[in-house]
Design a protein around this motif. Structure first.
Motif, PDB file in Angstrom:
ATOM      1  N   GLY A 125       0.175  -0.803   0.018  1.00 14.73           N
ATOM      2  CA  GLY A 125      -0.310  -0.127   0.006  1.00 14.73           C
ATOM      3  C   GLY A 125       0.801   1.616  -0.102  1.00 14.73           C
ATOM      4  N   SER A 127       2.634   4.149  -1.592  1.00 11.64           N
ATOM      5  CA  SER A 127       2.146   5.415  -2.998  1.00 11.64           C
ATOM      6  C   SER A 127       3.729   5.664  -2.858  1.00 11.64           C
TER       7      SER A 127
ATOM      8  N   ALA B  74      -6.340   0.750 -11.557  1.00 13.32           N
ATOM      9  CA  ALA B  74      -6.569   0.832  -9.897  1.00 13.32           C
ATOM     10  C   ALA B  74      -5.133   0.556  -9.993  1.00 13.32           C
ATOM     11  N   HIS B  77      -0.740  -0.232  -5.384  1.00 10.77           N
ATOM     12  CA  HIS B  77      -0.583   0.398  -3.864  1.00 10.77           C
ATOM     13  C   HIS B  77      -2.592   0.831  -3.296  1.00 10.77           C
ATOM     14  N   GLN B  78      -3.326   0.912  -4.930  1.00 10.92           N
ATOM     15  CA  GLN B  78      -4.520   1.537  -4.311  1.00 10.92           C
ATOM     16  C   GLN B  78      -5.380   0.335  -4.731  1.00 10.92           C
ATOM     17  N   HIS B 106      -2.750   2.528   6.752  1.00  5.51           N
ATOM     18  CA  HIS B 106      -3.857   2.777   6.176  1.00  5.51           C
ATOM     19  C   HIS B 106      -4.763   3.217   8.195  1.00  5.51           C
TER      20      HIS B 106
END
Lengths: 222, 367
Positions: A125, A127, B74, B77-78, B106
């Motif tokens: 996850g 970026s 996407a 990482h999304q 998250h």
């Protein structure tokens, strides 16, 4: 002992690193990760300063940035200073001469990161920017460190380019290696000897520091 | 169930040929099985968004991850995807905890450490928080990789040859752990492997892959009893696979009594709790067919059934007889001569004789 010359040398080394490292990290990573058209040309151009005699490099820099060249005039108009025979000019020349010493180790550093580590970072996850800052840069760090040391050491020892572009102005462009040559020409063996020893000590200490730092970084993989 | 179903459709002629589509529901384990170089890893990479095939539709429940027709894509990482890479791909400069925390972006900053420790405890690594990957054994690395993949609270879990890099004893234990874990996770799990033991022990569904093309796919039990899949048979030997429940442990006789859709089975005793659902595999070569129920044999299992299909393979000079026993397909591999002597044809009632020691009982609850 010419303290001013030592200070010019050290500032030049530090300035070269400050300019080149960010650029080298950007370009080195680009060359390591991306496939693009013209990559071979870019790699060749980056390496050229390594094989070109310093005098040739200096000659072209003078021609490019000289008072009569458009680039030189533009620079003069903006900065109010001409590049040849100034510290700024020396810095620009030094940055170009050190390109291969900085880009190549960094490129190798990024190339050594397995592609699935990059993929794993994305799948965690992160970026692209987080991947760079938290995974890639720490792993490529030994390469970046090597680049910095090489550039610094090489700048201290640079002679040909400095002489061509900077000349021999005390406090401005007279580096330690030029000062040594200058003293030898004046049959001042003692001063030359002291300064040569100083450069030697700096070189040895720098290398010892590198080894220690890279050991402490200790990212031995696997 | 369908709201979190993973559906995948991939097609491209080159450079890596792909032609397949499948779905995987939460709680199911889809094993993609095929020889090396058949494009298995590319499928996982496409689901994760690490590879972009010419034509791809990847949906996780209502979320479109890839759709080449609409141009939707996407980046990895999304996507809420957990990936266990083949060589684990742990971050070498981070501790086990650091590796897991990397995937907890998250979560609020203050919670990450505690959550990472929780996940490491879940994979039985509670006392290895501060170790770097190089200080961990192969099996421990795999566990960190699993904890890291779960940390993201993924909507899909992908595992690429998860046991290839660990030795056999560790592999068994990891397989059992993953098997019990996936029952609690309730997300689709897609597993890529070239080792059929992984399939038998973990999968609920199977997709057979040959040079990027899905040769067959479906629930494991159905596929395992399809005698036409010669290639699968060559790879693993034909056999039936189905689920059964442990009814009784008879330590005195050294037997385990199982109940399945077709009746009762006796297997050799294993330390499995009564009531546990186990997977049973009976190799086709170990099944004997008989016209009448025999007596006076050492045998424990004589199952009455009806022949539902016959298939012969000239290359093997054997015939595979598919026998339906109370809804479950049993396979028996016999010679042509046996077919003639017993007058075997579709619809004929027969007995399948199976030695208790020939029954492979696979359980995640062994002690």
């Amino acid at each position: 002992m010419d303290w001013t010359a030592l200070s010019v040398s050290l500032w030049l080394g530090a300035g070269t690193i400050a300019i080149l490292l960010p650029f080298g990290i950007w370009l080195g990573r680009l060359l390591a990760v991306r496939q693009f058209r013209g990559k071979l040309v870019v790699e060749a151009l980056v390496t050229v300063p390594l094989v070109l005699p310093p005098t040739v490099l200096g000659f072209y820099l003078l021609v490019t940035f000289g008072a009569r060249s458009p680039l030189g005039q533009a620079f003069h108009a903006i900065v109010g200073q001409s590049l040849p025979f100034s510290f700024t000019g020396l810095l620009v020349a030094s940055a170009i001469a050190n390109l291969p010493f900085v880009v190549q180790p960094i490129q190798r550093g990024f190339e050594a990161i397995p592609s699935d580590i990059r993929d794993a970072a994305a799948c965690c996850g992160l970026s692209p920017w987080q991947r760079f800052a938290r995974i890639e840069l720490p792993l490529a760090w030994p390469g970046v460190l090597t680049a910095a040391i090489l550039a610094f050491a090489h700048t201290l020892g640079e002679f040909g380019v400095v002489l061509m572009v900077g000349g021999n102005l005390p406090g401005e462009t007279r580096t330690l290696s030029i000062a040594i040559y200058d003293r030898m020409q004046a049959f001042d063996d003692r001063s030359a000897g002291v300064m040569a020893a100083t450069l030697l000590v700096i070189a040895v200490v720098t290398l010892m520091l590198t080894t220690t730092l890279s050991r402490r970084a200790g990212f031995a993989r696997g | 169930m369908a709201d979190r179903r993973l559906s995948v459709s991939l097609r491209q002629p080159s450079p890596i040929p792909l032609d397949l589509e499948f779905t995987c529901d939460p709680g199911d384990v889809l094993a993609i099985f095929g020889p090396s170089g058949s494009g298995k890893t590319t499928i996982l990479r496409s689901i994760a968004g690490l590879y972009r095939p010419g034509h791809a539709v990847v949906m996780s429940g209502p979320d479109t991850w890839s759709n080449t027709a609409t141009g939707a894509f996407a980046p990895p990482h999304q996507r809420a995807v957990g990936v266990v890479f083949q060589e684990y791909a742990l971050f070498p400069h981070l501790s086990a905890r650091g590796n897991v925390m990397t995937a907890l972006g998250h979560r609020p900053r203050g919670d990450r450490r505690a959550r990472a420790d929780e996940l490491l405890a879940l994979v039985h690594l509670a006392d290895h928080h501060d170790r770097r990957p190089r200080e961990l054994s192969g099996g421990e690395r795999q566990r960190v990789a699993l904890a890291r993949a779960l940390a993201r609270e993924p909507a899909v879990l992908l595992m690429d040859e998860p046991f290839a890099a660990v030795d056999r004893a560790v592999r068994r234990r990891l397989q059992d752990e993953i098997d019990s874990l996936r029952r609690t996770l309730d997300i689709p799990l897609v597993l890529v492997t070239h080792d059929f033991e992984d399939v038998v022990r973990l999968a609920t569904h199977l997709l057979l892959l040959d040079r990027g093309t899905a040769v067959a796919s479906g629930p494991l039990a159905n596929l395992m009893s399809r005698p036409d899949l010669t290639w699968l048979r060559e790879a693993v030997g034909l056999g039936s696979v189905f689920d059964a429940r442990v009814v009784r442990r008879d330590s005195e006789r050294g037997l385990l009594e199982l109940a399945f859709a077709g009746g009762a089975l006796l297997a050799s005793e294993r330390a499995i709790r009564v009531g546990t659902v186990v997977r049973v595999r009976i190799p086709a070569r170990e099944v004997i067919l008989a016209a009448r129920e025999p007596s006076g044999l050492s045998l424990h299992n004589a199952l009455a059934g009806t022949v539902s299909a016959l298939s012969s393979d000239p290359a093997f000079d054997h015939v595979v007889v598919q026998l339906t026993v109370g809804g479950v397909s049993l396979l028996a591999e016999v010679t042509r001569d046996a077919i003639a002597r017993l007058d075997i044809a579709v619809g004929r009632p027969l007995y399948a004789l199976v030695k208790s020691v020939s029954i492979d009982v696979i359980s995640s609850e062994t002690t």
